[in-house]
Design an enzyme around this catalytic site. Structure first.
Site, PDB file in Angstrom:
ATOM      1  N   ASP A 146       0.811  -1.210   0.000  1.00  8.94           N
ATOM      2  CA  ASP A 146       0.000   0.000   0.000  1.00  8.94           C
ATOM      3  C   ASP A 146       0.851   1.270   0.000  1.00  8.94           C
ATOM      4  O   ASP A 146       1.855   1.345   0.711  1.00  8.94           O
ATOM      5  CB  ASP A 146      -0.857  -0.034   1.271  1.00  8.94           C
ATOM      6  CG  ASP A 146      -1.753   1.162   1.418  1.00  8.94           C
ATOM      7  OD1 ASP A 146      -2.749   1.221   0.679  1.00  8.94           O
ATOM      8  OD2 ASP A 146      -1.462   2.033   2.262  1.00  8.94           O
TER       9      ASP A 146
ATOM     10  N   GLU B  69       1.674  -0.407  -5.052  1.00  3.49           N
ATOM     11  CA  GLU B  69       0.749   0.671  -5.403  1.00  3.49           C
ATOM     12  C   GLU B  69       1.488   2.009  -5.431  1.00  3.49           C
ATOM     13  O   GLU B  69       1.913   2.502  -4.398  1.00  3.49           O
ATOM     14  CB  GLU B  69      -0.384   0.768  -4.367  1.00  3.49           C
ATOM     15  CG  GLU B  69      -1.442   1.770  -4.776  1.00  3.49           C
ATOM     16  CD  GLU B  69      -2.107   2.508  -3.607  1.00  3.49           C
ATOM     17  OE1 GLU B  69      -1.565   2.539  -2.491  1.00  3.49           O
ATOM     18  OE2 GLU B  69      -3.182   3.073  -3.845  1.00  3.49           O
TER      19      GLU B  69
HETATM   20  C1  GLC Z   1      -3.910   3.377  -0.479  1.00  2.13           C
HETATM   21  C2  GLC Z   1      -5.213   2.616  -0.292  1.00  2.13           C
HETATM   22  C3  GLC Z   1      -6.250   3.562   0.193  1.00  2.13           C
HETATM   23  C4  GLC Z   1      -5.796   4.116   1.527  1.00  2.13           C
HETATM   24  C5  GLC Z   1      -4.404   4.732   1.440  1.00  2.13           C
HETATM   25  C6  GLC Z   1      -3.806   4.919   2.801  1.00  2.13           C
HETATM   26  O1  GLC Z   1      -3.988   4.322  -1.472  1.00  2.13           O
HETATM   27  O2  GLC Z   1      -5.557   1.985  -1.480  1.00  2.13           O
HETATM   28  O3  GLC Z   1      -7.513   2.975   0.298  1.00  2.13           O
HETATM   29  O4  GLC Z   1      -6.700   5.101   1.967  1.00  2.13           O
HETATM   30  O5  GLC Z   1      -3.503   3.929   0.735  1.00  2.13           O
HETATM   31  O6  GLC Z   1      -3.427   3.706   3.357  1.00  2.13           O
END
Ligand code: GLC
Length: 593
Positions: free
Chosen positions: A235, A308
């Site tokens: 994440d 991500e």
């Molecule tokens: C990422 C997740 C999102 C979350 C953020 C903070 O972007 O996909 O849902 O709010 O990280 O952890």
């Protein structure tokens, strides 16, 4: 402009043939031969709160997921990625973790988790967990200890005294902004210092300059590997490291971006000191090493990382690794989300826009690596709401037809669409931290509504009177049960795509693609001694006829294999490559004889 792009592309590819001026053409070589399970896998993202409620409290849970694993198996899924399931006060629905080693009680217990993994393995499915390295919850013991400056935890988080302004008032260390509006610094009365939180106030940033934190987070990975997971979706990776302070301890202000006048909106600043640092890339390499070492010691299939990052592509590509060091197998390819007309509305995107999105990733991807295609997730509008409901099957076709890994967000296989959520019903901090007038720009709730299993009460998701987010009333027709029973539905088309994906051509074949005019996107997958397949999609609302013989280097007749909901073509219908006529939004996949 288009002409220039096509000329450039042709030039780059060293092609000598001439094409119609407004065609946009690209190709990528033969896909890497599939050696490891993930290289042609179908990943499926589950948002646990919304998938299946087994105990009637209106909230999805682990036992609910376990009870529906056979549906995923039928759907051809290879690996299931679960958004966070750990103990959490749910300020950001699990992305604020109070205990990285335990399960959120409303989702179940560690025992339920073990059962889920066991059942998944029995069915031949792999389980991928969300790993949230950048921050914890402020209710995590580590944070509480850090607040109290307990030994070993003093610098677990990013603490700073802040400054006094001319009036003698206390002010935050600098202008950094959180993703959910407003300052990224929060004053802590007890410790008498500010802490950094790049997401919500309840999500303090861990300090990756502290080796104890790095070691602790590696323990987290090992703990879940020991419980049988096959990898992690990592994440918010780009946020892990911040720039070092200067010799006086000051962190520099970030410059204004000029994108918005709203000083609380995170895009007001260019995040040059808080995102995309080189140290973060190295951290991903360390995690990959941990996974590979684990496999060497414990055996089993390759463990994988999906990262991500909504960062510039040159930075994202670094996550793949380099000649000497391996990185994530799948740095998420978000080009279908960020490309085109931006993230909100791609309903008028012409074929040239689609071709550009495809080439943006394939042309930048380092050689020998595997592509992946992400069409949506729990943070974005649903595909049908972003690209238009007429293009739901087209997007699933692209996802499954393009070379490499497909990553489907739950519900896209049945064509779920966004539900507008009222201010009163809003749950997402990105919405709730704004106000009733502007929350719709920020909310992620519309894509998080409960999964639609059937046309019975609550879409078969829960037996409770209410559900944590309302259910989309379109569940009466858009649901698994109804679509399974139909002769043709988004789901039956998705199933056909799954079957086709098993062919050697799709697994290993080369790829050429072209935009023929503004209407028609044409993609060829081919492999010597195997059938050739063409995806021919009219992406606009006008009739179109295309000659794809020169752009795709094909000739003769093809047979219809799969057609979208809009098409009236039947399996086996002949399509001549030199004159493909397509109704508005019609999309077909044809095969050579
Ligand atoms: C990422 C997740 C999102 C979350 C953020 C903070 O972007 O996909 O849902 O709010 O990280 O952890």
């Amino acid at each position: 402009m288009l002409k220039i792009i096509s000329l450039l592309l042709l030039f780059a590819l060293g092609q000598e043939r001439t094409f119609a001026c407004d065609d946009l053409v690209g190709q990528s070589g033969r896909a890497a031969p599939v050696r490891e399970w993930w290289q042609s896998a179908q990943f499926y993202q589950i948002y646990p709160r919304s998938f299946m409620d087994s105990n009637g409290d209106g909230i999805g849970d682990l036992a609910g997921i376990t009870s529906r694993l056979s549906y995923l198996k039928e759907l051809g899924v290879t690996a299931v990625w679960l958004s966070p399931i750990y103990t959490s006060p749910m300020a950001d629905f699990g992305y604020d973790i109070a205990d990285f080693f335990d399960i959120q009680p409303e989702y179940g217990t560690l025992d339920d988790f073990d059962k889920l993994v066991q059942e998944a393995n029995r069915l031949g499915l792999k389980v991928i967990l969300d790993f949230v390295p950048n921050h914890s919850s402020d209710e995590n013991d580590w944070f509480k200890k850090s607040v109290r400056r307990e030994r070993g935890y003093e610098d677990y988080y990013m603490w700073h005294d802040g400054y006094k302004n001319e009036q003698g008032e206390r002010v935050p260390p600098n202008n950094w902004l959180q993703a959910f509006r407003g300052s990224a610094w929060e004053w802590n009365e007890e410790r008498q210092q500010y802490y950094l939180h790049q997401f919500a106030v309840k999500q303090p940033d861990l300090n990756y300059r502290n080796p104890a934190v790095v070691a602790q987070m590696k323990r987290v990975l090992t703990y879940w590997l020991d419980r049988g997971v096959s990898g992690f979706r990592v994440d918010a990776v780009p946020w892990c490291f911040e720039v070092l302070p200067d010799e006086t301890g000051r962190y520099p202000d970030e410059p204004k971006s000029g994108y918005t006048d709203d000083p609380d909106d995170s895009s007001y600043l260019l995040h040059i000191y808080t995102q995309d640092l080189p140290e973060t890339v190295d951290m991903v390499y360390q995690w990959r090493k941990l996974l590979d070492d684990y496999q060497r010691i414990h055996g089993g299939d390759r463990r994988v990382l999906l990262t991500e990052a909504w960062s510039p592509l040159d930075y994202v590509m670094k996550f793949y690794g380099n000649r000497t060091t391996k990185g994530a197998q799948m740095p998420f390819n978000f080009q279908f989300i960020v490309g085109g007309n931006g993230d909100k509305n791609n309903t008028n995107l012409p074929a040239t826009g689609f071709a550009k999105i495809i080439s943006s990733w394939l042309d930048k991807m380092p050689s020998g690596q595997v592509a992946n295609w992400v069409m949506g997730n729990h943070d974005q509008r649903r595909v049908g709401s972003r690209y238009g409901e007429e293009r739901i099957d087209t997007m699933n076709m692209l996802q499954m037809f393009l070379p490499g890994v497909s990553i489907t967000y739950m519900g896209e296989e049945i064509g779920m669409t966004d539900l507008d959520i009222s201010w009163e019903d809003s749950r997402d901090p990105a919405a709730c931290n704004s106000n009733a007038n502007i929350y719709e720009q920020f909310t992620r709730d519309p894509a998080r509504t409960p999964f639609q299993w059937s046309s019975s009460a609550n879409a078969g998701f829960s037996t409770n009177a209410t559900t944590w987010l309302p259910i989309n009333p379109n569940y009466v027709t858009v649901n698994v049960e109804t679509e399974k029973a139909a002769t043709k539905s988004h789901l039956t088309i998705y199933n056909q795509l799954v079957e086709l994906r098993k062919s050697r051509t799709l697994q290993e074949g080369g790829t050429s693609y072209a935009a023929v005019g503004e209407n028609v996107l044409a993609i060829k997958r081919s492999l010597q001694n195997e059938k050739t397949y063409l995806l021919l999609a009219n992406v606009l609302d006008t009739d179109a006829t295309a000659d794809v013989t020169s752009v795709l280097r094909v000739s003769g007749n093809f047979k219809t294999k799969i057609s979208n909901m809009i098409s009236t073509r039947k399996e086996g219908d002949t399509v001549s490559a030199d004159s493909v006529s397509l109704r508005p939004y019609e999309a077909i996949i044809v095969e050579s004889d």
